[in-house]
Motif scaffolding. Structure first.
Motif, PDB file in Angstrom:
ATOM      1  N   SER A 114       0.062 -13.291 -50.843  1.00 20.92           N
ATOM      2  CA  SER A 114      -1.140 -13.124 -51.747  1.00 20.92           C
ATOM      3  C   SER A 114      -1.009 -14.155 -53.027  1.00 20.92           C
ATOM      4  O   SER A 114      -1.906 -14.233 -53.694  1.00 20.92           O
ATOM      5  N   SER A 115       0.279 -14.698 -53.134  1.00 24.85           N
ATOM      6  CA  SER A 115       0.288 -15.788 -54.037  1.00 24.85           C
ATOM      7  C   SER A 115      -0.494 -17.096 -53.874  1.00 24.85           C
ATOM      8  O   SER A 115      -0.651 -17.764 -54.592  1.00 24.85           O
ATOM      9  N   ASP A 116      -0.956 -16.935 -52.436  1.00 22.79           N
ATOM     10  CA  ASP A 116      -1.616 -18.463 -52.150  1.00 22.79           C
ATOM     11  C   ASP A 116      -3.022 -18.110 -52.141  1.00 22.79           C
ATOM     12  O   ASP A 116      -3.805 -19.267 -51.818  1.00 22.79           O
ATOM     13  N   TYR A 117      -3.597 -16.990 -52.658  1.00 21.06           N
ATOM     14  CA  TYR A 117      -5.038 -16.578 -52.571  1.00 21.06           C
ATOM     15  C   TYR A 117      -5.910 -17.774 -53.556  1.00 21.06           C
ATOM     16  O   TYR A 117      -6.885 -18.501 -53.013  1.00 21.06           O
ATOM     17  N   GLU A 118      -5.195 -18.019 -54.814  1.00 20.75           N
ATOM     18  CA  GLU A 118      -5.862 -18.862 -55.895  1.00 20.75           C
ATOM     19  C   GLU A 118      -5.940 -20.342 -55.214  1.00 20.75           C
ATOM     20  O   GLU A 118      -7.073 -21.038 -55.189  1.00 20.75           O
ATOM     21  N   SER A 119      -5.094 -20.718 -54.466  1.00 19.41           N
ATOM     22  CA  SER A 119      -4.912 -22.086 -53.937  1.00 19.41           C
ATOM     23  C   SER A 119      -6.041 -22.172 -52.749  1.00 19.41           C
ATOM     24  O   SER A 119      -6.724 -23.446 -52.626  1.00 19.41           O
ATOM     25  N   PHE A 120      -6.327 -21.349 -52.183  1.00 16.74           N
ATOM     26  CA  PHE A 120      -7.533 -21.288 -50.897  1.00 16.74           C
ATOM     27  C   PHE A 120      -8.872 -20.591 -51.740  1.00 16.74           C
ATOM     28  O   PHE A 120      -9.673 -20.725 -50.755  1.00 16.74           O
ATOM     29  N   SER A 121      -8.726 -20.065 -53.042  1.00 15.13           N
ATOM     30  CA  SER A 121      -9.759 -19.798 -53.603  1.00 15.13           C
ATOM     31  C   SER A 121     -10.539 -18.342 -52.851  1.00 15.13           C
ATOM     32  O   SER A 121     -11.789 -18.260 -52.526  1.00 15.13           O
ATOM     33  N   GLY A 146     -13.390 -18.653 -49.180  1.00 16.33           N
ATOM     34  CA  GLY A 146     -12.653 -19.543 -50.078  1.00 16.33           C
ATOM     35  C   GLY A 146     -13.430 -20.792 -50.112  1.00 16.33           C
ATOM     36  O   GLY A 146     -14.727 -21.032 -49.623  1.00 16.33           O
ATOM     37  N   HIS A 147     -12.873 -21.981 -50.582  1.00 16.88           N
ATOM     38  CA  HIS A 147     -13.208 -23.323 -50.466  1.00 16.88           C
ATOM     39  C   HIS A 147     -13.153 -24.088 -49.111  1.00 16.88           C
ATOM     40  O   HIS A 147     -12.457 -23.493 -48.104  1.00 16.88           O
ATOM     41  N   THR A 165      -4.632 -15.179 -44.978  1.00 14.45           N
ATOM     42  CA  THR A 165      -5.587 -16.094 -45.009  1.00 14.45           C
ATOM     43  C   THR A 165      -5.698 -16.939 -43.862  1.00 14.45           C
ATOM     44  O   THR A 165      -4.510 -17.574 -43.294  1.00 14.45           O
ATOM     45  N   TYR A 166      -6.931 -17.082 -43.421  1.00 12.65           N
ATOM     46  CA  TYR A 166      -7.031 -18.045 -42.166  1.00 12.65           C
ATOM     47  C   TYR A 166      -8.395 -19.003 -42.639  1.00 12.65           C
ATOM     48  O   TYR A 166      -8.703 -19.275 -43.628  1.00 12.65           O
ATOM     49  N   GLU A 167      -8.134 -19.907 -41.540  1.00 14.99           N
ATOM     50  CA  GLU A 167      -9.369 -21.073 -41.835  1.00 14.99           C
ATOM     51  C   GLU A 167     -10.060 -20.728 -40.496  1.00 14.99           C
ATOM     52  O   GLU A 167      -9.409 -20.773 -39.493  1.00 14.99           O
TER      53      GLU A 167
END
Length: 323
Positions: A114-121, A146-147, A165-167
């Motif tokens: 969850s700490s990576d949420y902001e980096s992936f928006s 996200g972005h 988080t996926y892409e």
């Protein structure tokens, strides 16, 4: 022996090169996200969706809701002023969005923190949230987009129910907007499919002469051409109903279809110096065969539609011309 030494040295060098390359590709292989086959929305639920909500948290009016009512989708938009717009949504775009969301695709895991949420928006405050709800009012999924990565043509996202988080392939970008104009049905009277009678009445006070009224039916000359032209015309920006008032009324267009459904458009003209703005307000009288859900959709509409001067003149010329 010298030749043998040279061969051994070359072999050693080649082995070292192959070893370095194997380490490099092995390391990259470990860092390459592994794909799974899945969908944003479970395909089993795609036909059950009755409500979609899109929320852009960093915009003041960034929320829009779509609700299925009978044969139609309605969009609801709360304005910063406290007013609400309710209008017909473009069913084709919404159905395309549902189909796209329920498509099985390659998903690549990029983080489970969850700490990576902001980096992936993809956080609550930075991600564009999309929720799909079924006929039973059960929310099937809520996703934070996200972005995007333009080089790979992928977009980051996460499900509200998971920290992962996926892409995936970025064929969602066009839908990630709360703009009313994008989602609205663009035709001025999409509720009418096969007109059998068209009437135009010009307001007496707006032209300084006796009122002018014309009625055409399906037996009239060029009726098919005129009705097709009328049904092809489109509106522009959607506004709240308070944008217009009775003092600006100039004319009324009434169109009836073969089942008895009746569309009434009241037109308004607002003069601001040398600038002229045209709007209409629409009301639909359901036919005897319309379902209760369709009737509710018609009576729910609450909006004012802006049209260009060219569109207004085209409507009047089409109906009032003798040809």
């Amino acid at each position: 022996m010298k030749n043998l030494d040279k061969i051994l040295i070359k072999f050693l060098i080649l082995s070292l090169i192959l070893f370095v390359f194997s380490l490099f590709f092995s390391k990259n292989g470990k860092n390459t996200p592994k794909a799974i086959d899945s969908a944003i929305l479970n395909p089993r639920h795609s036909s059950e969706i009755s409500q979609i909500e899109i929320n852009v948290p960093y915009q003041e009016d960034g929320s829009i809701i779509f609700k299925k009512q009978g044969d139609f989708w309605l969009l609801e938009k709360d304005l910063p002023s406290g007013e609400k717009i309710i209008s017909q949504a473009d069913s084709a775009i919404i159905e395309s969005f549902i189909k796209n969301s329920s498509k099985i695709r390659k998903l690549y895991k990029v983080s489970d923190k969850s700490s990576d949420y902001e980096s992936f928006s993809v956080s609550e405050n930075s991600g564009i949230a999309v929720s799909f709800t079924g006929n039973n009012s059960k929310m099937y999924t809520k996703v934070h987009f996200g972005h995007s990565d333009s080089l790979k043509n992928r977009i980051y996202f996460r499900s509200e129910a998971s920290k992962i988080t996926y892409e995936c392939e970025n064929d969602f970008q066009q839908y990630l907007t709360s703009e009313t104009n994008y989602w609205s049905e663009g035709k001025i009277i999409p509720e009418i499919k096969n007109p059998v009678q068209i009437t135009v009445k010009i307001n007496e006070s707006s032209v300084g002469q006796p009122p002018k009224a014309t009625t055409l039916d399906e037996k009239s000359a060029s009726f098919s051409t005129k009705s097709n032209t009328l049904l092809s015309l489109r509106h522009g920006q959607i506004w709240s109903e308070t944008t217009i008032n009775s003092e600006n009324y100039i004319s009324t267009l009434t169109v009836q279809d073969g089942n008895g459904r009746l569309a009434k458009l009241d037109f308004f003209k607002i003069q601001n110096g040398d600038d002229e703005s045209y709007f209409y307000r629409k009301s639909i009288q359901p036919s005897p065969v319309d379902s209760q859900e369709n009737t509710f959709a018609f009576y729910s509409e609450k909006a004012a539609y802006e049209i260009s001067a060219w569109t207004y003149e085209k409507i009047m010329q089409t109906i009032l011309s003798a040809e």
